[in-house]
Write a protein that holds these residues in place. Structure first.
Motif: not given
Length: 71
Positions: A34-39, A41-47, A57-64
């Protein structure tokens, strides 16, 4: 108004479904994927999942869009 912004109260979201989706998704596999997908760090995804840092909003839209999560 005097130009000051009113700060909204912090909202906590339940990301348990998203965490399960990440782990079970064949393209993401885990928080590292997921961190790679979002560009980020892993810690940022955990946070983000633990409500310490908001998803954009763009992360949410891209996931969707990318994982067909829309109705």
């Amino acid at each position: 108004m005097n130009g000051e912004r009113t700060r909204l109260p912090k909202r906590n979201f339940d990301y348990s479904w998203l965490r399960g989706f990440i782990v079970s998704n064949k393209n993401l596999h885990n928080l590292n994927g997921t961190a790679d997908y979002l560009g980020v760090s892993r810690q940022t995804v955990v946070n983000k999942i633990n409500n310490k840092t908001p998803f954009t909003q763009s992360e949410i839209a891209n996931f969707a869009r990318d994982f067909d999560l829309t109705d």
